[in-house]
Design a protein around this motif. Sequence first.
Motif, mmCIF file in Angstrom:
data_model
loop_
_atom_site.group_PDB
_atom_site.id
_atom_site.type_symbol
_atom_site.label_atom_id
_atom_site.label_comp_id
_atom_site.label_asym_id
_atom_site.label_seq_id
_atom_site.Cartn_x
_atom_site.Cartn_y
_atom_site.Cartn_z
ATOM 1 N N THR A 269 75.943 31.295 78.345
ATOM 2 C CA THR A 269 77.022 31.579 79.294
ATOM 3 C C THR A 269 76.518 32.573 80.335
ATOM 4 O OG1 THR A 269 77.885 33.372 77.910
ATOM 5 C CG2 THR A 269 78.844 31.172 77.589
ATOM 6 N N TRP A 270 77.137 32.521 81.516
ATOM 7 C CA TRP A 270 76.737 33.383 82.626
ATOM 8 C C TRP A 270 77.963 34.080 83.209
ATOM 9 C CZ3 TRP A 270 71.531 33.746 83.609
ATOM 10 C CH2 TRP A 270 70.716 32.715 83.109
ATOM 11 N N ASP A 271 77.776 35.333 83.598
ATOM 12 C CA ASP A 271 78.818 36.112 84.262
ATOM 13 C C ASP A 271 78.324 36.546 85.632
ATOM 14 O OD1 ASP A 271 80.702 36.177 82.066
ATOM 15 O OD2 ASP A 271 79.323 37.578 81.080
ATOM 16 N N THR A 272 79.207 36.463 86.633
ATOM 17 C CA THR A 272 78.818 36.865 87.980
ATOM 18 C C THR A 272 78.835 38.380 88.114
ATOM 19 O OG1 THR A 272 79.316 36.615 90.328
ATOM 20 C CG2 THR A 272 81.183 36.696 88.822
ATOM 21 N N LEU A 273 77.886 38.907 88.888
ATOM 22 C CA LEU A 273 77.895 40.328 89.250
ATOM 23 C C LEU A 273 78.669 40.446 90.560
ATOM 24 C CD1 LEU A 273 74.242 41.461 88.431
ATOM 25 C CD2 LEU A 273 76.243 41.404 86.954
ATOM 26 N N SER A 274 79.930 40.808 90.473
ATOM 27 C CA SER A 274 80.831 40.744 91.629
ATOM 28 C C SER A 274 80.486 41.732 92.722
ATOM 29 C CB SER A 274 82.280 40.962 91.170
ATOM 30 O OG SER A 274 82.415 42.216 90.520
ATOM 31 N N SER A 275 79.723 42.774 92.388
ATOM 32 C CA SER A 275 79.451 43.810 93.392
ATOM 33 C C SER A 275 78.224 43.515 94.244
ATOM 34 C CB SER A 275 79.258 45.159 92.690
ATOM 35 O OG SER A 275 78.148 45.107 91.797
ATOM 36 N N VAL A 276 77.532 42.410 93.992
ATOM 37 C CA VAL A 276 76.319 42.096 94.757
ATOM 38 C C VAL A 276 76.684 41.894 96.228
ATOM 39 C CG1 VAL A 276 74.521 40.365 95.099
ATOM 40 C CG2 VAL A 276 75.107 41.120 92.794
ATOM 41 N N PRO A 277 75.991 42.576 97.160
ATOM 42 C CA PRO A 277 76.392 42.531 98.567
ATOM 43 C C PRO A 277 75.914 41.305 99.329
ATOM 44 C CG PRO A 277 74.537 44.018 98.295
ATOM 45 C CD PRO A 277 74.920 43.562 96.908
ATOM 46 N N PHE A 278 75.152 40.422 98.697
ATOM 47 C CA PHE A 278 74.635 39.241 99.385
ATOM 48 C C PHE A 278 75.228 37.986 98.763
ATOM 49 C CE2 PHE A 278 70.448 41.805 99.457
ATOM 50 C CZ PHE A 278 70.945 42.635 100.450
ATOM 51 N N PHE A 279 75.469 36.982 99.574
ATOM 52 C CA PHE A 279 75.918 35.694 99.062
ATOM 53 C C PHE A 279 74.731 34.828 98.659
ATOM 54 C CE2 PHE A 279 77.085 31.214 99.742
ATOM 55 C CZ PHE A 279 78.145 31.114 98.855
ATOM 56 N N ASP A 280 73.665 34.861 99.453
ATOM 57 C CA ASP A 280 72.479 34.035 99.195
ATOM 58 C C ASP A 280 71.337 34.958 98.796
ATOM 59 O OD1 ASP A 280 70.530 32.131 99.064
ATOM 60 O OD2 ASP A 280 70.839 31.318 101.063
ATOM 61 N N VAL A 281 71.069 35.071 97.493
ATOM 62 C CA VAL A 281 70.054 35.987 96.966
ATOM 63 C C VAL A 281 68.812 35.176 96.604
ATOM 64 C CG1 VAL A 281 69.508 37.716 95.215
ATOM 65 C CG2 VAL A 281 71.846 37.515 96.086
ATOM 66 N N ARG A 282 67.679 35.518 97.205
ATOM 67 C CA ARG A 282 66.460 34.737 97.048
ATOM 68 C C ARG A 282 65.521 35.255 95.967
ATOM 69 N NH1 ARG A 282 65.641 30.537 100.621
ATOM 70 N NH2 ARG A 282 67.706 29.928 101.334
ATOM 71 N N ARG A 283 65.531 36.546 95.694
ATOM 72 C CA ARG A 283 64.611 37.107 94.703
ATOM 73 C C ARG A 283 65.286 38.287 93.996
ATOM 74 N NH1 ARG A 283 62.527 33.037 95.646
ATOM 75 N NH2 ARG A 283 60.376 32.576 96.274
ATOM 76 N N ILE A 284 64.876 38.523 92.732
ATOM 77 C CA ILE A 284 65.332 39.685 91.986
ATOM 78 C C ILE A 284 64.175 40.184 91.136
ATOM 79 C CG2 ILE A 284 66.320 38.189 90.196
ATOM 80 C CD1 ILE A 284 68.395 40.456 89.697
ATOM 81 N N ILE A 285 63.900 41.504 91.193
ATOM 82 C CA ILE A 285 62.825 42.112 90.414
ATOM 83 C C ILE A 285 63.324 43.427 89.835
ATOM 84 C CG2 ILE A 285 60.995 41.061 91.814
ATOM 85 C CD1 ILE A 285 60.576 43.847 93.079
ATOM 86 N N GLU A 286 62.511 44.019 88.958
ATOM 87 C CA GLU A 286 62.822 45.303 88.330
ATOM 88 C C GLU A 286 61.571 46.161 88.367
ATOM 89 O OE1 GLU A 286 64.954 46.815 84.187
ATOM 90 O OE2 GLU A 286 63.862 44.915 84.226
ATOM 91 N N ASN A 287 61.729 47.460 88.687
ATOM 92 C CA ASN A 287 60.570 48.344 88.685
ATOM 93 C C ASN A 287 60.461 49.095 87.358
ATOM 94 O OD1 ASN A 287 62.498 50.361 88.814
ATOM 95 N ND2 ASN A 287 61.895 51.111 90.841
ATOM 96 N N ALA A 288 59.483 49.983 87.273
ATOM 97 C CA ALA A 288 59.222 50.679 86.010
ATOM 98 C C ALA A 288 60.376 51.597 85.613
ATOM 99 C CB ALA A 288 57.924 51.481 86.116
ATOM 100 N N GLU A 289 61.192 52.022 86.576
ATOM 101 C CA GLU A 289 62.335 52.894 86.282
ATOM 102 C C GLU A 289 63.595 52.093 85.989
ATOM 103 O OE1 GLU A 289 60.289 53.513 89.028
ATOM 104 O OE2 GLU A 289 59.183 54.913 87.728
ATOM 105 N N ASN A 290 63.457 50.782 85.808
ATOM 106 C CA ASN A 290 64.575 49.884 85.498
ATOM 107 C C ASN A 290 65.577 49.744 86.636
ATOM 108 O OD1 ASN A 290 64.234 51.389 82.376
ATOM 109 N ND2 ASN A 290 63.752 49.248 82.712
ATOM 110 N N ASN A 291 65.164 50.073 87.863
ATOM 111 C CA ASN A 291 65.999 49.789 89.015
ATOM 112 C C ASN A 291 65.845 48.314 89.388
ATOM 113 O OD1 ASN A 291 66.784 52.556 89.397
ATOM 114 N ND2 ASN A 291 64.744 52.924 90.245
ATOM 115 N N LEU A 292 66.947 47.683 89.776
ATOM 116 C CA LEU A 292 66.936 46.279 90.171
ATOM 117 C C LEU A 292 66.898 46.177 91.690
ATOM 118 C CD1 LEU A 292 69.731 44.864 87.815
ATOM 119 C CD2 LEU A 292 67.268 45.006 87.379
ATOM 120 N N PHE A 293 66.120 45.237 92.189
ATOM 121 C CA PHE A 293 66.028 44.998 93.622
ATOM 122 C C PHE A 293 66.301 43.520 93.876
ATOM 123 C CE2 PHE A 293 63.458 48.642 92.646
ATOM 124 C CZ PHE A 293 63.670 49.527 93.694
#
Length: 674
Positions: free
Chosen positions: A490-514
């Motif tokens: 199952t999947w849940d939407t992240l409603s606070s994401v500021p973009f409608f069309d998201v092309r990439r998602i990564i995580e750095n060593a401090e666990n921040n999401l980009f």
Amino acid sequence: GGAVNEILVTDSGDLIAGTRLGGLYRSSDDGQTWSLIPESSGAPLLFIGIWDLVKNSQGHIFAGTNGGLYRSLDDGQTWQFFDVGLVNRFIESISINSLDVLFAGTRAGVFRSEDNGETWVEFNNGLTNTFVTAVAINSLGDIFAGTQSGIFYSDDNGDNWSERSTGLLGNKQITTIFITPDDSLLAGSFDGVFRSDDHGLNWKRVLLAGTPLSFARDSNNVLIYGSAGSFVHRSTDNGLTWTAAAGLLPSAGYNDFLFTNSGELLAATANAGMHRSSDLGDSWTASNTGLNIADVKSMAINPSGDIFAGTNSGPFRTSNGGETWTGIDSPDFGSNTRFIASNSSGRLFASLGSLMALSDDNGDTWFSADSSFDANFPESIAFGSEGVAYVGLFGQVFKTTNNGDLWAEVSSGLPTKTIQVMGVNSTGTVFAGVDNNGVYRSANAGLTWIEINNGLPNNFDARGFLFRTNNDIFVCGTGGVFKSSDNGDTWDTLSSVPFFDVRRIIENAENNLFIAGRGNGIAVSEDGGLTWQRINSGLLHSDVQALLTDNNGNIYAGTRGGGVFKTQFIPTSVEQVKTGVPETFSLGQNYPNPFNPSTVINYKLPASSNITLTVYNALGQQVRALVNTHQSAGQHKTVWDGRNNEGMMMASGLYLYRLESETFTQTRKLILLR
């Protein structure tokens, strides 16, 4: 490098370059160095391909794009957008007569403007092919339109057309038309260069070499012709005879030529940026300082920390954090790099042209993957345990267990659509993101696949996966970012994401999401995706296609038409992240912008208020009331669908949207593109 389509000299002597993806650039030193011309309010040139640049007798500059016409009255500093009357806004060519009347060749025929480009009228009477690729006007005012099936002529200002293709051989698809100093005509087609001395009544082929894309002449009437195949020829008798120049740009292709004020020949190329020649094309040197227009589609980092960028001009490598780059393409493969990746042992995998290539020496040399890998155009790759990799193609996945030496197809259960992204989690489960078909999963190393779209939008266009150490999975694409804590069931939407069309998602060593949004730049979340903030300062090109983080905390963004950008994210305080109530009213810029058919509008309220959010056309007339109610303090968003009540798209062009409360009013602009 990158794709430059057009060059123009302004009245002030500056050069303007129109690029395929990266907007407009200016040079004030005869093409030695370049700088990006910033976007003007209401003129989003940045992501619109520029196909022609012309100027009239007053020095006004016109840019024909695949999204309409842009005009500058101040030497290219600022621009306005016009498309009234343009049934088709893909402008292939523009020509201007002695009375400053504009003629635009589009994919729906010829359009004429008598008010400096602000409004247009269609004139296609007698034009049996309306895919117009070239327009030229001679000294008598006669107009010639090149189409996909020949040349047409008008002697009455475009009111009526008649075909003039006698003598054109083979493929009559016209690429360019040029008026010589003696009023003869030269036409380029897929079957060479043709010349006419009788206003197009009869044509004779004068050269069969490549596909002509551009002509230019210097003050001594030396004609230069360049082709899509990187050939350059020159003529001293107005195109009757031609000799080949010695210079050659491998795999570049010449889109446009211009003789600078110093007499040098400047060439705009299809994927190598600008090159200049002082000997009429016998030798060339790059002239790309400041012209950062590469189309970066993917990035990778190897165990040694070297970074690789896959572009439409081939793969590149940097060993110093992007300060300098080295091209590492191979003549045995194509230049278009859909992806480039490194496994844990440092072997590089790249989709070059239509083939799969491997390298064991950091990209210095490349060799083909095993012959059993018999499908073309690899699109995506993911690595599993030691030696295991999966490559996605159109409706197929291939797997290797020995670092790419041998491959076998593992596609059972997958739809016949492009596999755009792949991923492998820590347990070896494989995930595939399919073009407009959502997500598929294989729990048996690719032997069989099942659809796992519970909670995802219909026809979800998946673009990126992220597998976190807590076993959460994120998938991004058209519609935003979605999270699964049960291996994709199952999947849940992240409603606070500021973009409608998201092309990439990564995580750095401090666990921040980009995340990277198409046309919206980068946003970061420091709390696992609950809240986000945009970090676009200095990111001149915001259509981001690739994201990468290195061991030093740097974030790299590969852009569409703008090269690579780099930042080092500095976390905010916990108090700033946790703040839920805004301090002031604010109305955000809609995204995407331009849009079709829908766009998202964000706004913030510091206190509960009666608010209205209304859309107006350029004349100030209300076209849609989006919100008219009492709302609580906090962050809000709404969607405007550009279709009317009958489901038809509204007119394209500039609109305004206004947020109003008892104590606050703010208005912003948005653009609807049909």
